[in-house]
Design an enzyme around this catalytic site. Structure first.
Site, PDB file in Angstrom:
ATOM      1  CE1 TYR A 181     -90.304  -1.344 -37.588  1.00 52.13           C
ATOM      2  CE2 TYR A 181     -88.759  -0.824 -35.656  1.00 52.13           C
ATOM      3  CZ  TYR A 181     -90.625  -0.819 -36.674  1.00 52.13           C
ATOM      4  OH  TYR A 181     -91.561  -1.064 -35.816  1.00 52.13           O
ATOM      5  CG  HIS A 184     -99.816   3.682 -33.887  1.00 52.61           C
ATOM      6  ND1 HIS A 184     -99.903   4.262 -35.372  1.00 52.61           N
ATOM      7  CD2 HIS A 184     -99.153   2.738 -33.879  1.00 52.61           C
ATOM      8  CE1 HIS A 184     -98.756   3.215 -36.195  1.00 52.61           C
ATOM      9  NE2 HIS A 184     -97.919   2.134 -34.879  1.00 52.61           N
ATOM     10  CG  ASN A 191     -92.133   0.049 -29.306  1.00 54.80           C
ATOM     11  OD1 ASN A 191     -92.861  -0.411 -28.650  1.00 54.80           O
ATOM     12  ND2 ASN A 191     -91.992  -0.082 -30.468  1.00 54.80           N
ATOM     13  CE1 TYR A 197    -109.550 -25.695   8.022  1.00 59.16           C
ATOM     14  CE2 TYR A 197    -109.788 -25.903   6.124  1.00 59.16           C
ATOM     15  CZ  TYR A 197    -109.767 -26.972   7.521  1.00 59.16           C
ATOM     16  OH  TYR A 197    -109.149 -27.714   7.602  1.00 59.16           O
ATOM     17  NE  ARG A 237    -108.147 -23.856  12.512  1.00 61.57           N
ATOM     18  CZ  ARG A 237    -108.347 -25.163  11.881  1.00 61.57           C
ATOM     19  NH1 ARG A 237    -107.798 -25.937  11.928  1.00 61.57           N
ATOM     20  NH2 ARG A 237    -109.894 -26.048  11.934  1.00 61.57           N
ATOM     21  CG  PHE A 258     -92.142  -3.995 -28.473  1.00 62.73           C
ATOM     22  CD1 PHE A 258     -92.734  -5.329 -28.146  1.00 62.73           C
ATOM     23  CD2 PHE A 258     -91.340  -4.047 -28.996  1.00 62.73           C
ATOM     24  CE1 PHE A 258     -93.087  -5.769 -29.762  1.00 62.73           C
ATOM     25  CE2 PHE A 258     -90.649  -4.600 -29.894  1.00 62.73           C
ATOM     26  CZ  PHE A 258     -91.999  -5.759 -30.347  1.00 62.73           C
ATOM     27  CD  GLU A 292     -97.173  -5.159 -33.650  1.00 60.55           C
ATOM     28  OE1 GLU A 292     -98.289  -4.844 -34.249  1.00 60.55           O
ATOM     29  OE2 GLU A 292     -96.268  -3.873 -34.562  1.00 60.55           O
TER      30      GLU A 292
END
Length: 510
Positions: A53, A83, A197, A282, A285, A331, A416
């Protein structure tokens, strides 16, 4: 001075330098050897005809499609071009430089199968000031920051439609490389995938957010101490004995820093023995408790991000010793997403408690100071609407602090199916930090105005230094005047780190 990448893991200080300065990088010789071993492993896979792959297959749902050896270079180039589909404004150059450095750090682990010349080109681009245009939007923070990193890779292959900032102008990548004396890379098997990636974009954004949060945190301790003195509040709640009994380290360190900031203040000493106030609100303090908890979270976030900055986060990973190539999920930016969400909470809380202190200072019933800190209330509105601006920004940050990591959306035809949303979770930290810088600016102006009402008494030496820093850019505001430029000037003092440097190192991140 330069920073060597690949010999030892990058430290938080080195990452801060890479994010804020144009520091050159050098790839360690040992890392170059590791790159050679990984690249040789990929070359043997191609020679042996193994199907692996990312080396000779399609990607994502197309992983089962075998690619001919003659098309492997085209496969990697097509991956980059297809991409490179980010949208939105360009990421800031400091973020892009850090992305480039983090990608070098990841690749020099030697398990990505990338050749030394490919990584060296990335280092040369960084060192010669070439900054690719990377659109801010388009990553879901899993399967890597694919779209942003594809724009980085497109610059490396000299894609003419990919713009690069070089010598004060945007140039097509091929032209910018030529002007810099660099040759575009022709991607070998797996190299495009290795460049795309990884979590480098989301991690860089989160680190930039962390460094801004660190500056805001330290600045907020200064403005908080100054507000306490302006209120004629007590430093007794910062007594070390209180915090040792609880034992929270951030709380202990924050209280120590506040004690140092307020030490030897004539204003404080003027009401130490005859103060009519029993307890302060507060937001004054409980500064050690609130800011200390923030510090503990920020320190944990820093540890996570340093680990991630040095990690191998592409897929698959190549193991030269055995020849194995293992598909996994490094990834997936879930650690970064959680870190970004935690930082968002921290930044929101820094602004929230600051805004409350400003609200107290302008209220004469609570502060004992003139209404809205103006010498002639009614004719003058003073800090009335400046506090409203701070409140608006604090409320906006509450919305922005909603966690990103709890969201997910399936991508790549369901392959995915769970993603981290780390990238926009980290990117939103910049907007939140902008808001808090302005909230703190309002508090700084208000606290300074409060101290002016106690003259001729002075505050402590470090707080008087803070006031002096402010007065170099913004005058006192006893009567109404155009206010926006005062806020902007005070915010620039804060953003420039001029208050943070006055804060003791008890509260360092690590």
């Amino acid at each position: 001075m330069s920073i060597t990448i690949g010999a030892e893991r990058l430290t938080l200080d080195q990452l801060r330098t890479l994010a804020t300065e144009h520091t050159p990088v050098v790839i360690a010789p040992a890392a170059l050897d590791l790159l050679d071993q990984g690249a040789a492993t990929v070359a043997r896979i191609v020679e042996d005809g193994r199907t692996v792959y990312g080396v000779n297959t399609g990607f994502g749902l197309l992983a089962n499609t075998r690619i001919d050896d003659a098309d492997l270079e085209t496969l990697q180039k097509n991956l980059v071009l297809s991409h490179a589909c980010g949208v939105g404004a360009a990421l800031a150059d400091q973020t892009v430089r850090l992305i480039m450095a983090l990608k070098i750090a990841s690749l020099t682990r030697g398990v990505s199968g990338v050749r030394r010349q490919t990584v060296q080109l990335l280092a040369d681009m960084l060192n010669r000031g070439l900054v690719p245009l990377i659109p801010a939007k388009g990553s879901v923070g899993a399967s890597g920051d694919l779209a942003p990193l594809a724009h980085l890779a497109a610059a490396m292959i000299g894609e003419p439609r990919q713009m690069v900032w070089f010598e004060d102008a945007w140039e097509p990548a091929n032209i910018a490389l030529e002007k810099a004396g660099l040759t575009p890379v022709v991607l070998a098997a797996k190299e495009g995938l290795a460049l795309l990636n990884g979590t480098q974009c989301s991690t860089a954004l989160a680190l930039v957010g962390l460094f801004r949060a660190e500056n805001l945190f330290r600045s907020a301790l200064v403005t908080g101490a100054m507000s306490t003195d302006a209120l004629k509040g007590s430093d007794a709640p910062f007594d070390a004995r209180i915090h040792e009994l609880r034992g929270q380290p951030g709380q202990i360190d924050t209280a120590a820093a506040l004690r140092t900031l307020m030490a030897d203040s004539p204003i404080r000493n003027s009401h130490r023995d005859d103060c009519l106030k029993v307890q302060d609100p507060y937001s004054f303090r409980c500064q050690p408790q609130v800011m200390g908890a923030i510090l503990d979270v920020m320190r944990a976030v820093a540890r996570t991000l340093v680990i991630e900055a040095n990690a191998a986060t592409d897929n698959p990973l190549v193991f030269p010793d055995s020849g194995d190539v293992l598909s996994g999920g490094n990834f997936h930016a879930e650690p970064v997403a959680f870190a970004a969400d935690q930082l968002a909470l921290c930044i929101a809380e820094i602004g929230s408690i600051s805004e409350r202190r400003t609200a107290i200072l302008i209220d004469p019933k609570m502060s004992g100071l003139p209404a809205f800190l103006t010498s002639d209330p009614g004719l003058n509105s003073g800090f009335m609407i400046a506090q409203v601006t701070a409140a608006a920004l604090a409320s906006e940050n509450k919305m922005l602090a909603h966690p990103a990591v709890v969201d997910t959306i399936p991508t790549s035809a369901g392959q995915e199916d769970h993603v981290s949303m780390a990238t926009h979770g980290a990117r939103r930290l910049g907007d939140m930090a902008d808001n808090v810088a302005n909230i703190l600016a309002v508090e700084l102006l208000a606290a300074a105005e409060g101290i002016e009402h106690h003259r001729p008494l002075t505050s402590s030496p470090p707080l008087e230094q803070a006031l002096d820093q402010l007065r170099t850019v913004a005058t006192a505001i006893p009567t109404d005047r155009y206010f926006a430029d005062h806020i902007q000037a005070a915010a620039e003092v804060i953003e420039g780190g001029r208050l943070a440097t006055l804060c003791p190192d008890d509260v360092a991140l690590g």
